[in-house]
Scaffold this motif. Structure first.
Motif, PDB file in Angstrom:
ATOM      1  N   VAL A 140      41.393  48.993  31.509  1.00  0.00           N
ATOM      2  CA  VAL A 140      42.142  47.608  31.347  1.00  0.00           C
ATOM      3  C   VAL A 140      40.992  46.658  31.820  1.00  0.00           C
ATOM      4  O   VAL A 140      41.041  46.755  32.260  1.00  0.00           O
ATOM      5  CB  VAL A 140      43.452  47.478  31.521  1.00  0.00           C
ATOM      6  CG1 VAL A 140      43.592  47.527  32.787  1.00  0.00           C
ATOM      7  CG2 VAL A 140      43.793  46.560  30.769  1.00  0.00           C
ATOM      8  N   GLN A 141      41.363  45.749  31.133  1.00  0.00           N
ATOM      9  CA  GLN A 141      41.119  44.434  31.517  1.00  0.00           C
ATOM     10  C   GLN A 141      41.530  43.425  32.681  1.00  0.00           C
ATOM     11  O   GLN A 141      42.769  43.571  32.332  1.00  0.00           O
ATOM     12  CB  GLN A 141      40.083  43.502  30.111  1.00  0.00           C
ATOM     13  CG  GLN A 141      39.255  43.743  29.638  1.00  0.00           C
ATOM     14  CD  GLN A 141      38.708  43.004  28.554  1.00  0.00           C
ATOM     15  OE1 GLN A 141      39.548  41.836  27.719  1.00  0.00           O
ATOM     16  NE2 GLN A 141      37.021  42.975  27.765  1.00  0.00           N
TER      17      GLN A 141
ATOM     18  N   THR B 150      51.995  50.309  33.221  1.00  0.00           N
ATOM     19  CA  THR B 150      52.262  51.004  33.295  1.00  0.00           C
ATOM     20  C   THR B 150      52.484  52.546  34.331  1.00  0.00           C
ATOM     21  O   THR B 150      52.284  53.081  32.589  1.00  0.00           O
ATOM     22  CB  THR B 150      54.136  51.061  32.988  1.00  0.00           C
ATOM     23  OG1 THR B 150      54.032  49.158  32.875  1.00  0.00           O
ATOM     24  CG2 THR B 150      55.205  51.941  34.027  1.00  0.00           C
ATOM     25  N   LEU B 151      52.430  52.859  35.459  1.00  0.00           N
ATOM     26  CA  LEU B 151      52.110  54.166  35.432  1.00  0.00           C
ATOM     27  C   LEU B 151      53.325  55.195  35.620  1.00  0.00           C
ATOM     28  O   LEU B 151      54.863  53.847  36.214  1.00  0.00           O
ATOM     29  CB  LEU B 151      51.863  54.294  36.712  1.00  0.00           C
ATOM     30  CG  LEU B 151      50.220  54.120  37.406  1.00  0.00           C
ATOM     31  CD1 LEU B 151      49.703  54.078  38.488  1.00  0.00           C
ATOM     32  CD2 LEU B 151      49.555  53.852  35.897  1.00  0.00           C
TER      33      LEU B 151
ATOM     34  N   LEU C  24      46.339  42.667  36.996  1.00  0.00           N
ATOM     35  CA  LEU C  24      45.125  43.659  37.641  1.00  0.00           C
ATOM     36  C   LEU C  24      44.064  43.041  38.104  1.00  0.00           C
ATOM     37  O   LEU C  24      43.276  41.811  37.098  1.00  0.00           O
ATOM     38  CB  LEU C  24      44.913  44.896  36.958  1.00  0.00           C
ATOM     39  CG  LEU C  24      46.405  46.443  36.592  1.00  0.00           C
ATOM     40  CD1 LEU C  24      46.398  46.460  35.644  1.00  0.00           C
ATOM     41  CD2 LEU C  24      46.536  46.447  38.145  1.00  0.00           C
ATOM     42  N   LYS C  25      43.564  43.622  39.046  1.00  0.00           N
ATOM     43  CA  LYS C  25      42.140  43.016  39.200  1.00  0.00           C
ATOM     44  C   LYS C  25      40.399  44.592  39.523  1.00  0.00           C
ATOM     45  O   LYS C  25      41.077  45.679  38.856  1.00  0.00           O
ATOM     46  CB  LYS C  25      41.969  42.864  40.611  1.00  0.00           C
ATOM     47  CG  LYS C  25      42.690  41.420  40.434  1.00  0.00           C
ATOM     48  CD  LYS C  25      43.095  40.732  42.215  1.00  0.00           C
ATOM     49  CE  LYS C  25      44.382  40.378  42.591  1.00  0.00           C
ATOM     50  NZ  LYS C  25      44.169  39.502  44.072  1.00  0.00           N
ATOM     51  N   PRO C  26      39.952  43.984  39.116  1.00  0.00           N
ATOM     52  CA  PRO C  26      38.873  45.027  39.328  1.00  0.00           C
ATOM     53  C   PRO C  26      38.564  46.112  40.572  1.00  0.00           C
ATOM     54  O   PRO C  26      39.268  47.394  40.318  1.00  0.00           O
ATOM     55  CB  PRO C  26      37.405  44.089  39.389  1.00  0.00           C
ATOM     56  CG  PRO C  26      37.259  43.070  38.556  1.00  0.00           C
ATOM     57  CD  PRO C  26      39.035  43.268  38.903  1.00  0.00           C
TER      58      PRO C  26
ATOM     59  N   GLY D 202      46.993  63.053  39.964  1.00  0.00           N
ATOM     60  CA  GLY D 202      46.782  61.773  39.941  1.00  0.00           C
ATOM     61  C   GLY D 202      46.271  60.840  38.677  1.00  0.00           C
ATOM     62  O   GLY D 202      46.440  61.826  37.865  1.00  0.00           O
ATOM     63  N   THR D 203      46.079  60.246  38.509  1.00  0.00           N
ATOM     64  CA  THR D 203      45.715  59.105  36.976  1.00  0.00           C
ATOM     65  C   THR D 203      44.873  58.301  37.440  1.00  0.00           C
ATOM     66  O   THR D 203      45.254  57.114  37.880  1.00  0.00           O
ATOM     67  CB  THR D 203      46.931  58.966  36.543  1.00  0.00           C
ATOM     68  OG1 THR D 203      46.728  58.561  34.713  1.00  0.00           O
ATOM     69  CG2 THR D 203      47.746  57.494  37.128  1.00  0.00           C
ATOM     70  N   GLN D 204      43.811  58.144  36.554  1.00  0.00           N
ATOM     71  CA  GLN D 204      42.804  57.292  36.513  1.00  0.00           C
ATOM     72  C   GLN D 204      43.277  55.495  36.495  1.00  0.00           C
ATOM     73  O   GLN D 204      43.676  55.689  35.187  1.00  0.00           O
ATOM     74  CB  GLN D 204      41.829  57.580  36.360  1.00  0.00           C
ATOM     75  CG  GLN D 204      40.312  56.563  36.431  1.00  0.00           C
ATOM     76  CD  GLN D 204      39.810  56.425  37.764  1.00  0.00           C
ATOM     77  OE1 GLN D 204      39.707  57.321  38.319  1.00  0.00           O
ATOM     78  NE2 GLN D 204      39.337  55.149  38.056  1.00  0.00           N
ATOM     79  N   VAL D 205      42.899  54.938  36.742  1.00  0.00           N
ATOM     80  CA  VAL D 205      42.357  53.404  36.244  1.00  0.00           C
ATOM     81  C   VAL D 205      41.993  52.765  36.933  1.00  0.00           C
ATOM     82  O   VAL D 205      41.054  52.748  37.576  1.00  0.00           O
ATOM     83  CB  VAL D 205      44.380  52.793  36.757  1.00  0.00           C
ATOM     84  CG1 VAL D 205      44.284  51.365  37.127  1.00  0.00           C
ATOM     85  CG2 VAL D 205      45.365  53.026  37.041  1.00  0.00           C
ATOM     86  N   THR D 206      41.331  51.787  35.706  1.00  0.00           N
ATOM     87  CA  THR D 206      39.965  51.525  35.811  1.00  0.00           C
ATOM     88  C   THR D 206      39.860  50.091  35.278  1.00  0.00           C
ATOM     89  O   THR D 206      40.495  49.645  33.644  1.00  0.00           O
ATOM     90  CB  THR D 206      38.794  52.227  34.969  1.00  0.00           C
ATOM     91  OG1 THR D 206      38.640  53.256  35.329  1.00  0.00           O
ATOM     92  CG2 THR D 206      37.663  51.103  34.779  1.00  0.00           C
ATOM     93  N   VAL D 207      39.803  49.069  36.179  1.00  0.00           N
ATOM     94  CA  VAL D 207      39.648  47.808  35.626  1.00  0.00           C
ATOM     95  C   VAL D 207      38.291  46.815  35.492  1.00  0.00           C
ATOM     96  O   VAL D 207      37.425  47.068  36.647  1.00  0.00           O
ATOM     97  CB  VAL D 207      40.589  46.771  36.672  1.00  0.00           C
ATOM     98  CG1 VAL D 207      41.173  45.678  36.484  1.00  0.00           C
ATOM     99  CG2 VAL D 207      42.131  47.439  36.779  1.00  0.00           C
TER     100      VAL D 207
END
Length: 124
Positions: free
Chosen positions: A12-13, A19-20, A85-87, A117-122
């Motif tokens: 996401v940017q 939502t997890l 969300l932030k980087p 686990g699940t990856q979140v990339t900002v």
């Protein structure tokens, strides 16, 4: 034995939302304190948020005001709604369960069961 399965991660940017979800099986999470932790690249696993059996919530300073934890005991699912969300929020996010009462919810060692686990990339 409790199995936990996270979902909802993705890319996401900055400024966006995710939502997890964490679905519990093989036992019950209705009496457990449920927590979300994250592990940024090259760093230690850190506390994000927790919710007790009495729906008392606890947040890390970095999550306060942006993240919201909730639980649905019928669905045996815990949610982490993340906004703005932030980087720096980029990490693998883990769900955890602590069936024992009276634990310190911010500590990794308080939890007996963990998801994969699940990856979140900002991105900025």
């Amino acid at each position: 034995q409790v199995q936990l399965a996270e979902s909802g991660g993705g890319s996401v940017q900055a400024g966006g939302s995710l939502t997890l979800s964490c679905a519990a099986s093989g036992g019950t999470d209705s009496s457990a304190t449920m927590g979300w932790f994250r592990q940024p690249p090259g760093k230690e696993r850190e506390f994000v948020a927790a919710i007790t059996r009495y729906y008392i919530t606890n947040y890390a300073a970095s999550a306060q005001g942006r993240f919201s934890i909730s639980r649905d005991v019928i669905k045996k699912t815990v949610y982490l709604r993340m906004s703005s969300l932030k980087p720096d929020d980029t990490a693998v996010y883990y769900c955890a369960a602590a069936p024992r009462g009276g634990v310190a919810p911010t500590l990794v060692g308080s939890y007996d069961y963990w998801g994969q686990g699940t990856q979140v990339t900002v991105s900025s």
